[in-house]
Design a protein around this motif. Structure first.
Motif, mmCIF file in Angstrom:
data_model
loop_
_atom_site.group_PDB
_atom_site.id
_atom_site.type_symbol
_atom_site.label_atom_id
_atom_site.label_comp_id
_atom_site.label_asym_id
_atom_site.label_seq_id
_atom_site.Cartn_x
_atom_site.Cartn_y
_atom_site.Cartn_z
ATOM 1 N N ALA A 192 -10.584 11.149 1.887
ATOM 2 C CA ALA A 192 -10.236 9.761 2.171
ATOM 3 C C ALA A 192 -11.458 8.865 2.044
ATOM 4 O O ALA A 192 -11.340 7.677 1.801
ATOM 5 C CB ALA A 192 -9.642 9.649 3.563
ATOM 6 N N ASP A 219 -4.206 14.254 2.772
ATOM 7 C CA ASP A 219 -5.197 13.184 2.685
ATOM 8 C C ASP A 219 -4.549 11.823 2.602
ATOM 9 O O ASP A 219 -5.093 10.835 3.071
ATOM 10 C CB ASP A 219 -6.206 13.415 1.559
ATOM 11 N N THR A 220 -3.357 11.759 2.073
ATOM 12 C CA THR A 220 -2.634 10.499 2.088
ATOM 13 C C THR A 220 -2.357 10.048 3.502
ATOM 14 O O THR A 220 -2.578 8.886 3.853
ATOM 15 C CB THR A 220 -1.289 10.659 1.361
ATOM 16 N N LYS A 244 -13.574 2.465 10.274
ATOM 17 C CA LYS A 244 -12.723 3.327 9.449
ATOM 18 C C LYS A 244 -12.983 4.804 9.690
ATOM 19 O O LYS A 244 -12.081 5.617 9.643
ATOM 20 C CB LYS A 244 -12.860 2.973 7.970
ATOM 21 N N ARG A 284 -5.176 5.800 9.209
ATOM 22 C CA ARG A 284 -6.312 4.926 9.483
ATOM 23 C C ARG A 284 -5.859 3.482 9.491
ATOM 24 O O ARG A 284 -6.179 2.693 10.359
ATOM 25 C CB ARG A 284 -7.344 5.168 8.383
ATOM 26 N N TYR A 285 -5.080 3.144 8.478
ATOM 27 C CA TYR A 285 -4.501 1.826 8.330
ATOM 28 C C TYR A 285 -3.670 1.439 9.544
ATOM 29 O O TYR A 285 -3.854 0.399 10.139
ATOM 30 C CB TYR A 285 -3.554 1.901 7.144
ATOM 31 N N THR A 322 0.797 -1.228 0.000
ATOM 32 C CA THR A 322 0.000 0.000 0.000
ATOM 33 C C THR A 322 0.829 1.277 0.000
ATOM 34 O O THR A 322 0.423 2.276 -0.561
ATOM 35 C CB THR A 322 -0.884 0.054 1.253
ATOM 36 N N SER A 362 -10.168 7.397 11.056
ATOM 37 C CA SER A 362 -9.858 8.519 10.194
ATOM 38 C C SER A 362 -10.059 9.851 10.917
ATOM 39 O O SER A 362 -9.188 10.726 10.930
ATOM 40 C CB SER A 362 -10.768 8.421 8.971
ATOM 41 N N ASN A 368 -3.885 10.756 6.116
ATOM 42 C CA ASN A 368 -5.069 10.339 6.836
ATOM 43 C C ASN A 368 -5.412 8.888 6.527
ATOM 44 O O ASN A 368 -5.751 8.095 7.402
ATOM 45 C CB ASN A 368 -6.239 11.259 6.512
ATOM 46 N N ARG A 369 -5.293 8.530 5.225
ATOM 47 C CA ARG A 369 -5.600 7.150 4.871
ATOM 48 C C ARG A 369 -4.604 6.206 5.524
ATOM 49 O O ARG A 369 -4.962 5.137 6.029
ATOM 50 C CB ARG A 369 -5.547 6.973 3.350
#
Lengths: 92, 317, 589
Positions: C229, C432-433, C463, C439-440, A85, C467, C435-436
């Motif tokens: 996101a 925004d990257t 999620k 979250r992961y 990812t 986030s 944030n994704r």
């Protein structure tokens, strides 16, 4: 002169291919996810997950080679999720 | 064409009832097929003949068959195996046989095969009536419910597939036809519903399921329960009717088999006969719209077409 | 002078590429053109597929380039342009590029697995977990730091704010065109580029979106990242990323041309003082704190993640690795050089433009020009002052950039808007990257909670919760922190350099145990590794004792807590390193 044009043409083709890939990299990752989930859901019977009645599976299993290979690939990479990812993320 | 289902526990007499019914229909002029989809086949015994997968002519207007579900399952899996050998070139490496061993015993495979058998016979339009001697109640309810349950899953899968095809379409708009390498072979991944084999299968199967579901719920189908006049059996019968009701399948007749109808019952039986009375009264009161018929305990089990016709004319109509 | 510096930098990097770089390739990585890379050995025409090395360079560079190489140097110039340049050149040469190159090649040798995975293999499973924790903290700090720098910029520049918002719209339109219509690809791309240029021009001519309230801007950014996101990727994220590459290359080309042809001397002080007030207005000793300021242009842990993400899986040949991994980092150094050059030559022009406001705020502009020491004390305050309105680090860069482009006849405000869109496009993409990614990482981190309470885990791993939590934590840090983005930037950079430390330690372990390199070349990897680790460790301690106490109360605990946790993990990491160094840990080549 001909060789210059040739290499320019090749160069542009690589550039074109690269740009198109750039424009779809995230979407392709999303497609991978969707196909993998589809495979998981329909083939849950093989791994003890709740799954559709076997009838559906019998119908579609002959056509699922792509989805099965996507699912296998992702399962194989589960010990290193970041590698699958992180490349798509644009930090810095 | 009408389709008759005789439900009931093992040993309760549904084979006799279904056989008698089919004999009666045949005698009244309807081209009838009676099929046993109960793994514990008694139909041949009841009719007094050897029966098998192939349709056997029994009497005028009457044909019969005993379906071997296990054979059917094996046949489906063999067919699947052949299909897969064509499309999966790396089969040998993947040990596909392992998959089939699992599928053979997977949940729902028996129900699926049984449903397919019903579908196959229901499509034989040369008959005016098809009578099914069904597997034990639990299995039969699952089979009758199967179209509805499978439809729910299939609808979801269709939705998921649509999403996949839409996403592929977006990629196609930029990169052209989407090709992928699947084990050395280049495969075109289509984004159109008409070209995607999985979507076609899903949609086709959905239509088949809808047809079956509608057939089970329509006037075309007659579901009868064969049971005995006992308190516990009453409770169970009500539950079966309720379950089937949830799937919009109506039970029309209850046959109370092995009914005690004696002029001078011994004391040991008197209690049972009182129970019977109670059950019949309650049934008629608590289950609206149901027809209740009793079939007395016969001195000898009816065997052969003539005996069965006697049962039909005296007790079933 | 500008041309001199830029050309010298180019020569510097080229020279060392062919000498030092080639030596690394030959003796450390032992790159073998005949050995198949994972792009071939694990080929699946999806993730693993060989890419043309120029295309891969472009992708890799675009991934690692962002707002980092701009913001960092723009804050660091308060030490003077010379120390900043020194770090961009030598920090990059001795640590940064080695870090990038070795992470890439180690990943290649491990079938394209992430550097995090490799660290687990080489230094024990706990290293892998430490890595994850660092990543998560970095995500939160990045949000705070980048929101801060963008907020400072956009609240003072309606042109740039307008351009950024219009650019979002352009990206939305581009998404529809590219993915939902059958328009030819290059036509859609051309329309997208035209719309982007349009947003810059409209921003320049008619800046109709103005928002001087920085708190509102923070909120706008938070809502934006959570939405971005959550929406499907093709809607906004993907087309926006795509258009960003045009902005990046356009910006780089225009900036290079302008820098070479500007022919201006540097009016900015070459050296102000060793402990100029750079971070949070506190005296910041150049060593050890410079890595907390200049990250990406010189050294950045994130590059190891990017390199081992996609790039290592698409490398067509081991011999291309130098160009892609090492070369891209040098290119980023060039970018930072241009940023410093722009500020060096035109920074004072910007100051002169607001001379009255500077005086009104109580600073002495003339003294700033003559007394380098005085400049070191007040420079950052002038740049960050809300009353003077330059707009922080990004502000001084974009404004000086506008001046520099003016030399090639582009109107100043237009140049400023272009520079601003360049920077803000990358800030928003990073936001925004992260944030994704946060979250992961968060969902991975709360896995153990399942054993304690299933219900709680279900809530935490949702999620939306993950986030929003990450976004709001970052927001809280910047909003409550008195808008002290330099402190948060330093925190982010610190976490980033910790990532670099892990990557370097992993690379060093790899070099010794798997590659079996010794002597001078091993020293070339080991010494920078230790210097880096030690520098960052000291810098974080300094941060804990000097910066945290002066941040707003609400911030103290969280930021302090982060730093302490990071320090503890850092020590644990070093322990793991020594343990595996001496043991015969299993390794796979």
């Amino acid at each position: 002169m001909g060789r210059l044009l040739d290499s320019l043409k090749r160069g542009f083709r690589s550039f074109d291919k690269g740009m198109r890939e750039d424009a779809t990299s995230l979407i392709r990752k999303q497609l991978d996810e969707e196909e993998s989930v589809f495979a998981l859901v329909t083939m849950g019977v093989f791994s003890g997950l709740p799954s559709p009645p076997t009838g559906v599976l019998l119908r579609i299993l002959p056509h699922m080679s792509r989805e099965i290979s996507v699912m296998n690939k992702r399962s194989a990479g589960l010990d290193d999720v970041f590698s699958q990812t992180l490349g798509t993320f644009d930090i810095d | 064409m009408r389709i008759y289902f005789f439900l009931g526990k093992g040993g309760v007499g549904k084979t006799t009832a279904s056989a008698a019914w089919s004999v009666g229909l045949a005698r009244s002029g309807m081209k009838t097929l009676v099929a046993s989809i109960d793994p514990a086949h008694n139909l041949g015994d009841a009719l007094g003949m050897e029966l098998g997968d192939k349709i056997t002519h029994v009497a005028e207007n009457l044909d019969a068959a005993e379906v071997n579900i296990d054979d059917m399952i094996r046949a489906y899996l063999d067919e699947l195996s052949v299909k897969m050998k064509h499309t999966y070139s790396y089969m040998s490496a993947m040990n596909i046989d392992g998959y089939f061993d699992i599928l053979k015993d997977s949940p729902g495979i028996e129900e699926y095969a049984t449903m397919e058998a019903i579908k196959k016979f229901a499509a034989m339009t040369q008959y005016d009536a098809i009578v099914f001697d069904t597997p034990p109640t639990g299995m039969t309810i699952r089979v009758l419910a199967m179209p509805r349950v499978s439809l729910l899953w299939t609808e979801q899968l269709v939705k998921m597939r649509k999403r996949i095809l839409a996403t592929r379409g977006m990629i196609e708009n930029v990169q052209g036809k989407f090709e992928a390498q699947v084990d050395g072979e280049t495969v075109v991944l289509s984004s159109s519903e008409k070209e995607d084999p999985i979507m076609q299968e899903l949609v086709g199967y959905r239509e088949e399921l809808k047809t079956l579901r509608d057939m089970f719920s329509s006037d075309q189908s007659h579901v009868s329960i064969v049971t005995m006049a006992e308190d516990l059996a009453l409770l169970e019968t009500k539950r079966i009717i309720e379950s089937l009701g949830k799937f919009k399948i109506q039970v029309r007749t209850i046959y109370l088999n092995k009914f005690f109808a004696m002029a001078n019952p011994p004391d040991e039986i008197k209690g049972k006969m009182e129970e019977q009375e109670r059950v019949v009264t309650r049934m008629k009161a608590e289950i609206p719209g149901i027809v209740v018929k009793d079939i007395p305990l016969l001195r000898t089990s009816p065997r052969g077409v003539e005996a069965l016709f006697a049962v039909y004319s005296k007790y079933l109509v | 002078m500008t041309a001199l510096i830029v050309l010298f930098a180019a020569a510097f990097y080229l020279f060392f590429y062919f000498t030092y770089g080639k030596a690394l390739e030959r003796n450390v990585v032992k790159a073998d053109g005949a050995r198949p890379t994972p792009a071939y050995s694990c080929r699946d025409d999806c993730d693993y597929v060989p890419a043309n090395k120029f295309v891969l360079f472009g992708h890799h560079f675009a991934s690692i380039a962002g707002a980092g190489p701009i913001v960092g140097p723009a804050i660091a110039v308060v030490w003077g342009w010379f120390p900043a340049l020194l770090w961009v050149w030598f920090g990059n040469l001795f640590i940064g590029s080695i870090h990038d190159y070795l992470s890439l090649m180690a990943s290649v040798r491990y079938d394209g697995k992430s550097i995090q995975y490799v660290s687990g293999e080489l230094m024990g499973k706990s290293s892998k977990y430490i890595f994850e924790v660092y990543i998560y903290f970095t995500m939160i700090l990045v949000v705070a730091a980048f929101m801060g720098t963008y907020g400072a910029l956009a609240s003072k520049s309606p042109e740039i704010l307008t351009a950024s918002v219009l650019f979002m719209v352009a990206a939305l339109v581009e998404g529809q065109l590219l993915y939902k219509t059958k328009l030819p690809f290059w036509l859609s791309s051309a329309i997208g580029v035209a719309l982007t240029i349009g947003s810059i021009i409209v921003g320049f001519i008619w800046p109709f979106i103005a928002c001087p309230n920085i708190q509102l801007l923070y909120m706008f950014q938070v809502i934006y990242i959570i939405l971005a996101a959550a929406l499907p990727v093709w809607f906004l994220l993907q087309p926006r990323d795509y258009l960003n590459s045009y902005i990046l290359w356009g910006g780089v080309i225009i900036a290079s041309v302008a820098a070479v042809f500007a022919f201006r001397g540097f009016s900015w002080p070459a050296y102000t003082s060793f402990a100029a007030r750079v971070i949070s207005g506190q005296p910041s000793p150049f060593w050890p704190t410079v890595p907390l300021v200049i990250a990406c242009g010189a050294l950045s842990g994130f590059h190891s993640i990017v390199g081992s993400g996609t790039t290592s899986k698409q490398l067509d040949n081991e011999l291309s690795g130098l160009f892609v991994g090492y070369g891209a980092m040098f290119m980023e150094g060039m970018l930072s050089t241009i940023v410093i050059t722009s500020i060096g030559a035109f920074g004072f022009t910007v100051f002169q433009g607001v001379a009255d406001k500077i005086a009104a705020a109580g600073f002495d502009l003339a003294k700033m020009q003559t007394d380098a020491g005085y400049f070191g004390q007040v420079g950052a305050a002038v740049i960050n002052s809300k009353d003077i309105g330059i707009g922080g680090a990004l502000g001084i860069f974009t404004k000086s950039f506008g001046q520099m482009l003016n030399v090639i006849k582009i109107p100043v405000k237009l140049g400023t808007t272009l520079g601003g869109l360049w920077a803000s496009a990358f800030v928003l993409t990073t936001l925004d990257t992260t944030n994704r990614l946060a979250r992961y990482a968060f969902q991975e981190l709360v896995e153990p909670v399942k054993k304690v309470s299933k219900g709680l885990h279900a809530v935490l791993a949702d999620k939306w919760v993950a986030s929003i939590f990450a976004a709001c934590l970052g927001w809280f840090l910047i909003a409550k922190g008195g808008n002290a983005y330099t402190a948060l930037w330093a925190g982010f950079a610190g976490a980033n350099q910790l990532l670099a430390s892990i990557a370097m330690l992993t690379a060093a372990t790899w070099v010794k145990k798997v590659q079996k390199v010794g002597g001078g070349m091993l020293a070339a990897v080991l010494i920078p590794t230790f210097i880096l680790w030690f520098t960052v460790f000291c810098a974080l301690i300094w941060f804990l004792f000097v910066i945290v106490p002066v941040t707003a109360t609400a911030l103290k605990v969280i930021l302090g807590g982060f730093v302490i946790l990071m320090l503890v993990l850092d020590v644990w990491l070093m322990y793991n390193f020594f343990k595996s160094w001496n043991e015969g840990k299993l390794n796979k080549a």
